[in-house]
Scaffold this motif. Sequence first.
Motif, PDB file in Angstrom:
ATOM      1  N   ASP A 244      69.092  -4.631  23.755  1.00 22.29           N
ATOM      2  CA  ASP A 244      67.940  -4.356  24.605  1.00 22.29           C
ATOM      3  C   ASP A 244      67.486  -5.686  25.195  1.00 22.29           C
ATOM      4  OD1 ASP A 244      65.605  -3.616  25.788  1.00 22.29           O
ATOM      5  OD2 ASP A 244      64.725  -2.686  24.020  1.00 22.29           O
ATOM      6  N   THR A 245      67.689  -5.835  26.505  1.00 17.50           N
ATOM      7  CA  THR A 245      67.399  -7.114  27.153  1.00 17.50           C
ATOM      8  C   THR A 245      65.956  -7.236  27.622  1.00 17.50           C
ATOM      9  OG1 THR A 245      68.153  -6.220  29.277  1.00 17.50           O
ATOM     10  CG2 THR A 245      69.774  -7.393  27.922  1.00 17.50           C
ATOM     11  N   ALA A 246      65.137  -6.218  27.377  1.00 15.81           N
ATOM     12  CA  ALA A 246      63.723  -6.286  27.774  1.00 15.81           C
ATOM     13  C   ALA A 246      63.011  -7.251  26.832  1.00 15.81           C
ATOM     14  CB  ALA A 246      63.090  -4.898  27.693  1.00 15.81           C
ATOM     15  N   ALA A 253      56.651  -0.299  23.265  1.00 19.73           N
ATOM     16  CA  ALA A 253      57.769   0.535  22.834  1.00 19.73           C
ATOM     17  C   ALA A 253      58.965  -0.245  22.314  1.00 19.73           C
ATOM     18  CB  ALA A 253      58.237   1.416  23.996  1.00 19.73           C
ATOM     19  N   THR A 254      58.989  -1.573  22.477  1.00 21.44           N
ATOM     20  CA  THR A 254      60.193  -2.325  22.128  1.00 21.44           C
ATOM     21  C   THR A 254      60.325  -2.790  20.680  1.00 21.44           C
ATOM     22  OG1 THR A 254      59.168  -4.360  22.954  1.00 21.44           O
ATOM     23  CG2 THR A 254      60.569  -3.145  24.470  1.00 21.44           C
ATOM     24  N   PRO A 255      59.266  -2.885  19.871  1.00 18.18           N
ATOM     25  CA  PRO A 255      59.483  -3.347  18.504  1.00 18.18           C
ATOM     26  C   PRO A 255      60.447  -2.446  17.730  1.00 18.18           C
ATOM     27  CG  PRO A 255      57.151  -3.389  19.054  1.00 18.18           C
ATOM     28  CD  PRO A 255      57.843  -2.666  20.163  1.00 18.18           C
ATOM     29  N   ALA A 256      61.018  -2.978  16.647  1.00 22.26           N
ATOM     30  CA  ALA A 256      61.966  -2.220  15.839  1.00 22.26           C
ATOM     31  C   ALA A 256      61.381  -0.867  15.442  1.00 22.26           C
ATOM     32  CB  ALA A 256      62.332  -3.014  14.587  1.00 22.26           C
ATOM     33  N   SER A 260      67.523   0.154  10.725  1.00 19.26           N
ATOM     34  CA  SER A 260      68.820  -0.243  11.283  1.00 19.26           C
ATOM     35  C   SER A 260      68.691  -0.877  12.661  1.00 19.26           C
ATOM     36  CB  SER A 260      69.746   0.979  11.371  1.00 19.26           C
ATOM     37  OG  SER A 260      69.218   1.946  12.255  1.00 19.26           O
ATOM     38  N   ASP A 261      67.481  -0.991  13.158  1.00 18.40           N
ATOM     39  CA  ASP A 261      67.245  -1.542  14.489  1.00 18.40           C
ATOM     40  C   ASP A 261      67.357  -3.068  14.440  1.00 18.40           C
ATOM     41  OD1 ASP A 261      66.104  -2.520  16.895  1.00 18.40           O
ATOM     42  OD2 ASP A 261      65.005  -0.657  17.142  1.00 18.40           O
ATOM     43  N   LYS A 262      68.352  -3.587  15.153  1.00 15.88           N
ATOM     44  CA  LYS A 262      68.558  -5.036  15.239  1.00 15.88           C
ATOM     45  C   LYS A 262      68.404  -5.524  16.673  1.00 15.88           C
ATOM     46  CE  LYS A 262      71.719  -4.901  11.291  1.00 15.88           C
ATOM     47  NZ  LYS A 262      73.098  -5.190  10.806  1.00 15.88           N
ATOM     48  N   GLY A 263      67.697  -4.729  17.462  1.00 14.45           N
ATOM     49  CA  GLY A 263      67.489  -5.096  18.854  1.00 14.45           C
ATOM     50  C   GLY A 263      68.442  -4.431  19.816  1.00 14.45           C
ATOM     51  N   GLN A 264      69.320  -3.544  19.310  1.00 18.07           N
ATOM     52  CA  GLN A 264      70.282  -2.872  20.182  1.00 18.07           C
ATOM     53  C   GLN A 264      69.651  -1.652  20.855  1.00 18.07           C
ATOM     54  OE1 GLN A 264      70.215  -2.668  16.873  1.00 18.07           O
ATOM     55  NE2 GLN A 264      71.012  -0.716  16.115  1.00 18.07           N
ATOM     56  N   VAL A 265      70.213  -1.280  21.998  1.00 15.43           N
ATOM     57  CA  VAL A 265      69.807  -0.040  22.651  1.00 15.43           C
ATOM     58  C   VAL A 265      70.154   1.127  21.730  1.00 15.43           C
ATOM     59  CG1 VAL A 265      70.249   1.487  24.621  1.00 15.43           C
ATOM     60  CG2 VAL A 265      70.108  -0.994  24.957  1.00 15.43           C
ATOM     61  N   SER A 266      69.231   2.049  21.557  1.00 15.92           N
ATOM     62  CA  SER A 266      69.454   3.165  20.631  1.00 15.92           C
ATOM     63  C   SER A 266      68.688   4.394  21.083  1.00 15.92           C
ATOM     64  CB  SER A 266      69.013   2.776  19.212  1.00 15.92           C
ATOM     65  OG  SER A 266      67.596   2.594  19.171  1.00 15.92           O
ATOM     66  N   SER A 267      69.097   5.540  20.564  1.00 19.61           N
ATOM     67  CA  SER A 267      68.380   6.787  20.848  1.00 19.61           C
ATOM     68  C   SER A 267      66.968   6.730  20.281  1.00 19.61           C
ATOM     69  CB  SER A 267      69.146   7.979  20.263  1.00 19.61           C
ATOM     70  OG  SER A 267      70.404   8.137  20.898  1.00 19.61           O
ATOM     71  N   SER A 268      66.797   6.046  19.164  1.00 19.69           N
ATOM     72  CA  SER A 268      65.462   5.914  18.564  1.00 19.69           C
ATOM     73  C   SER A 268      64.524   5.169  19.500  1.00 19.69           C
ATOM     74  CB  SER A 268      65.552   5.183  17.219  1.00 19.69           C
ATOM     75  OG  SER A 268      66.299   5.928  16.285  1.00 19.69           O
ATOM     76  N   ARG A 269      65.038   4.139  20.169  1.00 19.15           N
ATOM     77  CA  ARG A 269      64.200   3.407  21.126  1.00 19.15           C
ATOM     78  C   ARG A 269      63.838   4.278  22.329  1.00 19.15           C
ATOM     79  NH1 ARG A 269      64.427  -2.960  21.432  1.00 19.15           N
ATOM     80  NH2 ARG A 269      64.473  -3.370  19.199  1.00 19.15           N
ATOM     81  N   VAL A 270      64.788   5.100  22.750  1.00 20.23           N
ATOM     82  CA  VAL A 270      64.500   6.010  23.858  1.00 20.23           C
ATOM     83  C   VAL A 270      63.392   6.980  23.461  1.00 20.23           C
ATOM     84  CG1 VAL A 270      65.424   7.800  25.377  1.00 20.23           C
ATOM     85  CG2 VAL A 270      66.846   5.825  24.777  1.00 20.23           C
ATOM     86  N   ARG A 271      63.483   7.544  22.265  1.00 19.18           N
ATOM     87  CA  ARG A 271      62.453   8.472  21.799  1.00 19.18           C
ATOM     88  C   ARG A 271      61.087   7.783  21.712  1.00 19.18           C
ATOM     89  NH1 ARG A 271      63.864  13.379  20.045  1.00 19.18           N
ATOM     90  NH2 ARG A 271      66.082  13.798  19.677  1.00 19.18           N
TER      91      ARG A 271
END
Length: 373
Positions: A244-246, A253-256, A260-271
């Motif tokens: 996630d380059t933001a 919305a960007t914090p973990a 398992s969130d290490k800063g990658q784009v994920s469905s959890s971040r979208v939700r």
Amino acid sequence: MERGGTAALACTFRSSSSPSPVSHCSPLLRPRRRPPAAAGAPHFLPPAGRRFSQNRFLDTSKGLKRHPLTTFSPFGRPSVSLNDADLVKDKMLIDCGEEQDCVLDGIVALGKFDALHIGHRELAMHASKSGNPFLLSFVGMAEVLGWEYRPPIVAHCDRKRVLLSWAPYCRNVVPLEYQVEFAKVRYLTPRQFVERLSTDLRIKGVVAGENYRFGYKASGDAAELVKLCEEFGLSAFIVRSVMDTAKGSYNGATPAVNSSDKGQVSSSRVRKALSVGDIEYVSKLLGRKHRLVLTVTECPVKERKNIIVPKSCMVNMPPADGFYENCELFNGGYLGLCRVAINAETIDIEMKDESSLSPDNFQEVKQLGIEFG
């Protein structure tokens, strides 16, 4: 929102136990006609080799009776029932879908593919570099593991449209999507899982993210996947996570969002981004505008340029309650610009051009799509 009038729409409420929507997003309004596809347009490239009929498991043993399979189709199509418990236990099962071939000799991207975000697109892109690209994921995990129901990020009837948009990233080939019932592979060890990919599905290779886990209780990792694929004569490509380059926070919305969130784009971040109504951030994660699909079961009565739809009509996850400018309305074709207000009970769509909602264009039992942007 200024309202010159409203149109009440009725729809069927969908719960976690409700069947998937119809396979095609039927139009509520007649879309504007589009010109024929130009030369060089994206196409579906069937895999080389033997063809299999739809709704079958893959097996090359001669004389073995084939049984139809009840499985979730990514486009909402029901299949037929399977009645051989021993066969279910011993074979990996797959829904080959309508107008599609099975994954024989293909390169399969492995994952959950809930959001079909830019990280998932990256996997499909790498799969296309080595062969015909496929997505292979598992259905029924929530039911088997007792997870709370969550609406999908992408409507099942809308997934094919999204995959079509990936063709420019995949050598102008549209990736096909297949899903295996999670209950049939839940107890497989990592070795057994890869063996089934090789012997039952007869694929040529796999692509997975660096954080991919597989096998019973997620006991296998990417390194073991490569080792086992080599043992069974399959190619294996491990792809680095799309980060996630933001750098700045989009409305928080960007914090973990999980362990398992290490800063990658994920469905959890979208939700998470949808849940706070951060449409700009959602679009960055998806690589496209988010489309909300609404199923309508009665012809509306309309005045001027407003429609009110009950929230129970929603097929997939909406953004948070609020007011959204610069939206677009679709029903398989483009209908026009609109403003959207979402509250606790309804979705209020106000068209910029009221002629887009001419009473002559309304038909019964159809669907609408709202793109937020």
